[in-house]
Structure formats: structure tokens, C-alpha cells
Design a protein around this motif. Structure first.
Motif, short mmCIF file in Angstrom:
data_model
loop_
_atom_site.label_atom_id
_atom_site.label_comp_id
_atom_site.label_asym_id
_atom_site.label_seq_id
_atom_site.Cartn_x
_atom_site.Cartn_y
_atom_site.Cartn_z
N GLY A 14 0.77 -1.26 -0.11
CA GLY A 14 0.20 -0.08 0.09
C GLY A 14 0.71 1.19 0.07
O GLY A 14 0.41 2.29 0.41
N VAL A 15 2.14 1.36 -0.48
CA VAL A 15 2.90 2.43 -0.37
C VAL A 15 3.46 2.36 -1.83
O VAL A 15 4.04 1.60 -2.73
CB VAL A 15 3.92 2.20 0.65
CG1 VAL A 15 3.37 2.35 1.80
CG2 VAL A 15 4.98 1.18 0.38
N TYR A 53 10.32 7.27 2.99
CA TYR A 53 10.22 7.88 4.39
C TYR A 53 11.08 9.03 4.54
O TYR A 53 10.48 10.04 5.20
CB TYR A 53 10.83 6.65 5.34
CG TYR A 53 10.34 7.08 6.75
CD1 TYR A 53 9.19 6.61 7.23
CD2 TYR A 53 11.32 7.71 7.46
CE1 TYR A 53 9.08 7.00 8.68
CE2 TYR A 53 10.97 8.09 8.98
CZ TYR A 53 10.06 7.56 9.46
OH TYR A 53 9.51 7.87 10.93
N ALA A 54 12.12 9.03 4.06
CA ALA A 54 13.08 10.35 4.15
C ALA A 54 12.63 11.65 3.40
O ALA A 54 13.11 12.50 3.96
CB ALA A 54 14.40 9.97 3.86
N GLY A 236 -5.28 6.43 -3.71
CA GLY A 236 -5.14 6.49 -2.32
C GLY A 236 -4.17 5.79 -1.44
O GLY A 236 -4.06 5.86 -0.38
N ARG A 237 -3.22 5.39 -2.28
CA ARG A 237 -1.85 4.82 -1.96
C ARG A 237 -0.90 5.60 -1.22
O ARG A 237 -0.86 7.06 -1.71
CB ARG A 237 -0.91 3.99 -3.05
CG ARG A 237 -0.05 2.98 -2.76
CD ARG A 237 0.45 2.39 -3.96
NE ARG A 237 -0.59 1.24 -4.15
CZ ARG A 237 -0.79 0.97 -5.49
NH1 ARG A 237 -0.03 1.53 -6.38
NH2 ARG A 237 -1.82 0.37 -5.67
N ALA A 238 -0.56 5.56 -0.13
CA ALA A 238 0.41 6.42 0.74
C ALA A 238 1.69 6.53 -0.14
O ALA A 238 2.33 5.55 -0.76
CB ALA A 238 0.78 5.61 1.83
N ARG A 239 2.00 7.95 -0.27
CA ARG A 239 3.30 8.34 -0.96
C ARG A 239 4.25 8.81 -0.08
O ARG A 239 4.11 9.18 1.18
CB ARG A 239 2.88 9.20 -1.92
CG ARG A 239 2.07 8.46 -3.26
CD ARG A 239 1.90 9.60 -4.20
NE ARG A 239 1.49 8.99 -5.46
CZ ARG A 239 2.04 8.67 -6.42
NH1 ARG A 239 3.24 8.66 -6.42
NH2 ARG A 239 1.41 8.12 -7.57
N ALA A 240 5.54 8.94 -0.56
CA ALA A 240 6.66 9.69 0.04
C ALA A 240 6.11 11.04 0.07
O ALA A 240 6.20 11.81 -1.20
CB ALA A 240 7.73 9.38 -0.68
N ALA A 421 7.16 0.35 5.57
CA ALA A 421 5.95 0.63 4.91
C ALA A 421 4.68 1.05 5.89
O ALA A 421 3.70 1.80 5.74
CB ALA A 421 5.31 -0.50 4.19
N ALA A 422 4.69 0.30 7.09
CA ALA A 422 3.71 0.42 8.01
C ALA A 422 3.80 1.88 8.40
O ALA A 422 2.83 2.54 8.94
CB ALA A 422 3.70 -0.53 8.97
N LEU A 423 4.92 2.11 8.94
CA LEU A 423 5.10 3.82 9.42
C LEU A 423 4.91 4.70 8.43
O LEU A 423 4.18 5.75 8.77
CB LEU A 423 6.89 3.95 9.53
CG LEU A 423 7.41 3.26 10.79
CD1 LEU A 423 8.83 3.26 10.88
CD2 LEU A 423 6.75 3.48 12.07
N LEU A 424 5.02 4.46 7.32
CA LEU A 424 4.40 5.34 6.14
C LEU A 424 2.93 5.33 6.21
O LEU A 424 2.27 6.57 5.99
CB LEU A 424 4.97 5.03 4.66
CG LEU A 424 6.27 5.42 4.46
CD1 LEU A 424 6.90 4.63 3.24
CD2 LEU A 424 6.65 7.00 4.33
#
Length: 510
Positions: A14-15, A53-54, A236-240, A421-424
Motif C-alpha cells: 500500500g505504498v 520515508y526520508a 489512495g496509496r500512501a506516498r513519500a 511501509a507500515a510507518l508510512l
């Protein structure tokens, strides 16, 4: 192929990951299995997730000492690279590890492959209580040696010995062919599980939603459903970037290293779990390894997998409150004890989420979270035997293990990828998250990657991938971690500590 596999891992979790530039190709290690591709895909997925993440602070265009920082859109996508040879050699890290020039011997005297009346059995006896269980199962007296075990095995079938050892609380696996494994109920149960399960824990009790248990194809990751618009598929996907920073979501801005400020509790032993936590430490996470004086360890491995970590002792029989306090301040908890062991003490995903809403719980098991073997103890070498890898990697007449503990290392990197990925996802959607991986599911992924003509290749050169570090154990020679983001490579800033060297407390914030 490797870049495509990394994209699939990101989509399943999901990222959206930045593109990864892959350097080199298989064959790298002597095997019919594409171990270089497997290593580069799992380590490359972690590298790309860390880059995502960064990048979140860069996309926000924050003010810095020199004025406004350029946004990620202004700078362009990060240059993420993974070298196939480097990743493959990292999968052999314990083989290249030296303390004052001396290699470590990780196998106990009774551990090994034994011929049976109808095939082969592997006994895993590195822990004394597992050795004692095998000795009891074989009807031997305490102190029996390898020749005694060989004679006892020769007169019994492999399946008979496997079940006897398991009943006694030990660890063993009969050598099966690929066809035999695929017909096994546990293999069928694994077919319904994602490679990297990433699911949202819902409600005050932290239970996983039903949508979070969806599986995908055997080659993909699985992503949990949400109740906030979803991060599965499409826009809807989490992005940087476009992440909401702040204390509860694990995205501390302005830190010097990509995972700086992320606190990780490492409740693991042996290889897969320690490798996952060590990989996060290489990107700057604050990793505290929790052990106990009464728990057995493999002496060399507990050092080799501890770079960049601190180490404390907590005896859960008497000091569970200490661990609860640590959890309340953690971002990620990685556990690799036998399934159900920590849950019984209140430290399963539901209990952890109740203690620390927003936690990322990573579970690592041998044979997966469901099926008749879900609670079975296991190790890399045993899973290779059970899943048909040791059978197919050789001539089929005797076991031929992979030239690396590839299931351990692959699962470790996939676990670390799942954690990031879960943190994102947590940053984008809130909530607590559960990541689930297993050695046997990783073995199924390796099986899906096909075969190569690599059995006769030479071991790769390693000299340019090694570094040294002084420590209380002497001068350590080790394999550097693979991957790079914009030319910056992961690294460890501290040597392995002595077991229990540090207090059961988080390091002060810089």
C-alpha cells in the motif's frame, strides 16, 4: 525483473516506492535458485521504502538553517540503487564475519542431516533444550553423540522422527520434494497468505480487521484495509511526502539519518528477526535489543547481528512491567519467538496496540500464521528441508542446502521493509499496524521466482564489501549493508554490545 518485484512489494504493502536502479544480475551464488534476485528485491524494497520515508520532509519544503529547503518535487525522485552482488553477499553475512580474524562456528555437535530408513531428517540442536528434546525423541541417553544419533535415525522413517522430535518440543524436518510439500496442508495454508502482510489494527483491542487479512498472489505482498479512505490501490496509496508529521505518527522531521527518531524494540533471536532490526539500525533507527540472562543464544550470531543496536535484559517472568513501559514509547516492535508465546504474556499485536496506540507490530514465524504448522518451531535450514529446497538444490538423493541462510535474510529484509511501509501508512492514515512474514512464505516466493543455470558458478568476490570496526569482542570484520539513496549508503555507527550491557531504557533524544 528485480525492479518489477520491488514495485510489486510496494503496491502490495500500500505504498508507492521510488524507482530502484538495479546493478548486476544473477547468477551470483552457486544455486539453481535466483538468490541474487531474491536478495536484491528484498533489500532493494527496504532501501526504496526508507527513501520514501526520508523524502516526506523534503516534500513539505521545510525551513532549514540555510532557508527554505527545496521540495522533493523540485529536486526530482531520489536515486535509489541496489547492487545484486552486494545484496547476495549480505545474505551470507555470518559466513564472512570475523572477530580478530577468527570465523564463528554456529552449529552444535548434534545439529545436522541424518540418513533415515527412507530418506533424510535434519535435527536442529543449537539450543540445549532442543538438543535434549531430540535425544529423548531418538530414545538416546543424555550425552549421546552424533554417531549414536545416526544409528538411531537409520532405523526409523524421516516422518516418524520429525513427529517424535516435535512432540518432545524440539526442532526437526524431514527432507521433502517440492511436490510433496505443495501437497502438504501447511503449503496450502500458506498459499492464502501474502508475502508481506501489512494490515491495520482496529479498535481499542487492536484486533486486525477482516479486510486486513486479504491475501494476494504468491509473488506479492498483502495490504490491510482501512477505515479512512484506504491506502490500497490508485490515488489512495500512501506516498513519500504529504505526510502529517508530529509525535504519534513516527515521522520526526529534520533528523540527520533517514530513520532517526524511530524507536525499535527487538524481541528476537538467531537470524531473521535480528537481521530485520539490524537493517533498520543501519538507517539510523534507535534499536534496543531485549533479551534475558536465562534465554539461550548462539554466541557468534548474537554478536554478528547486533551492529548498531543497544542491548538490555528484561525477564518477562518477573519484569513484564519494564517491557510495557518500553512499549509505550516505541514505534516498532519486532518479535520472532514461537507464535503465541508473547501473546500469552500480553504482548501480542492487540496488547501492544492497547499499550501504545500507533504501534507497528512485526511478527516473524517459521511456517506462517495459519495452518496446522502455525505454532511449530523452525529455523531456516529446517524450512529448506520441509519445503523441497534442500531436495531440489542438489541431486535429490541427499540434502543440498542453499549457499546462504537466504530464507532468514530474505524474511528479515522483508520484515524491515514491512515495518517502514507500515510507518508510512501510519503517517498517512493513523492507526496501529501489524506486519506478518514467515520463512516458509518467503520460501514459496523464492520458488515462484523460477530457476537459473547457476549451480556451477563460483562464490562472488567479497573484499570490497567488507569493513572493520573495533569492539569489546576485538576487531570485527563484517559485510556492509547493501543499498544506497542519492549515493548515501546505510551504515552502523556502533559495534555490537555485550548482552544486557545497557539499561532497559530508551536513549535520550539528541
Amino acid at each position: 525483473m528485480t525492479a518489477k518485484l520491488i514495485r510489486e512489494l510496494g503496491a502490495g504493502a500500500g505504498v508507492t516506492l521510488p524507482e530502484v536502479r538495479v546493478i548486476g544480475e544473477d547468477p551470483v551464488l552457486p544455486s539453481v535458485f535466483p538468490l541474487g534476485t531474491m536478495a536484491a528485491a528484498s533489500a532493494g524494497a527496504l532501501t526504496a521504502a526508507v527513501a520514501a520515508y526520508a523524502a516526506r520532509a523534503g516534500e513539505c519544503g521545510e525551513e532549514g538553517a540555510g532557508g527554505r529547503r527545496p521540495t522533493r518535487g523540485e529536486l526530482g525522485d531520489p536515486d535509489v540503487t541496489i547492487d545484486v552482488r552486494h545484496a547476495a553477499v549480505a545474505f551470507q553475512s555470518e559466513r564472512h564475519f570475523r572477530a580478530d580474524g577468527k570465523a564463528m562456528d554456529v552449529w552444535a555437535a548434534l545439529s545436522g542431516d541424518y540418513r533415515t530408513s527412507d530418506g533424510w531428517i535434519r535435527l536442529h540442536c543449537n539450543f540445549d533444550h532442543h538438543r535434549d528434546a531430540a535425544v529423548r525423541a531418538l530414545g538416546l541417553s543424555p550425552g549421546s553423540g552424533k554417531e549414536d544419533a545416526a544409528r538411531a535415525c537409520a532405523g526409523r522413517t524421516a516422518m516418524e522422527i520429525e513427529e517424535a522430535v516435535i512432540r518432545e518440543g524440539g526442532c526437526a524436518a524431514a527432507m521433502r520434494s517440492r511436490a510433496e510439500w505443495l501437497a502438504h496442508p501447511q503449503a496450502r495454508a500458506l498459499a492464502g497468505l501474502p508475502l508481506v502482510g501489512v494490515s491495520r489494527l482496529t479498535g481499542g483491542d487492536g484486533q486486525t480487521s477482516e479486510t486486513g487479512r486479504r491475501g494476494t498472489s504468491r509473488s506479492g505482498a498483502g495490504s490491510g484495509g482501512t477505515d479512512s479512505g484506504g491506502a490500497v490501490g490508485g490515488a489512495g496509496r500512501a506516498r513519500a511526502g504529504h505526510m502529517h508529521g508530529g509525535p504519534g505518527n513516527g515521522l520526526p522531521a529534520g533528523t540527520a539519518r533517514p530513520l532517526g527518531g524511530v524507536r525499535v524494540l527487538d524481541l528476537t533471536r538467531v537470524i531473521a528477526g535480528p537481521v530485520a532490526a539490524r537493517a533498520l539500525a543501519a538507517y539510523g533507527a534507535d534499536v534496543l535489543r531485549v533479551g534475558a540472562a536465562h534465554l539461550p543464544e548462539v554466541p557468534g550470531l548474537v554478536v554478528e547481528t547486533a551492529f548498531g543496536k543497544r542491548s538490555c535484559h528484561i525477564d518477562l517472568r518477573f519484569e513484564a512491567d519494564k517491557l510495557r513501559e518500553m512499549v509505550r514509547q516505541a514505534d516498532v516492535v519486532i518479535q520472532a519467538y514461537r507464535p503465541g508465546a508473547l501473546r500469552a504474556r500480553g504482548f501480542g499485536p492487540d496488547g501492544l496496540a492497547a499499550l501504545r496506540p500507533g504501534i507497528v507490530c512485526v511478527d516473524i514465524s517459521a511456517y506462517g500464521a495459519r495452518g496446522p504448522w502455525a505454532s511449530r518451531r523452525g529455523f531456516d535450514s529446517l524450512v529448506q528441508m520441509a519445503c523441497g529446497i534442500a531436495h531440489e538444490n542438489g541431486d535429490g538423493l541427499r540434502p543440498s542446502p542453499l549457499p546462504a541462510q537466504a530464507l532468514d535474510h530474505g524474511t528479515g529484509y522483508l520484515a524491515a521493509f514491512g515495518a517502514v511501509a507500515a510507518l508510512l501508512r501510519r503517517a498517512a492514515e493513523g492507526g496501529s499496524w501489524h506486519v506478518d512474514v514467515s520463512l516458509a512464505r518467503t520460501a514459496a516466493w523464492l520458488d515462484d521466482l523460477g530457476r537459473i543455470d547457476g549451480a556451477g558458478v563460483r562464490q562472488p568476490r567479497v573484499e570490497d564489501l567488507l569493513a572493520t570496526m573495533d569492539s569489546s569482542f576485538g576487531t570485527l570484520t563484517y559485510v556492509t549493508p547493501p543499498g544506497a539513496v542519492d549515493g548515501m549508503r546505510p551504515h552502523w555507527t556502533s559495534p555490537p554490545p555485550r548482552q544486557g550491557e545497557h539499561p532497559a531504557a530508551w536513549a535520550p533524544s539528541p
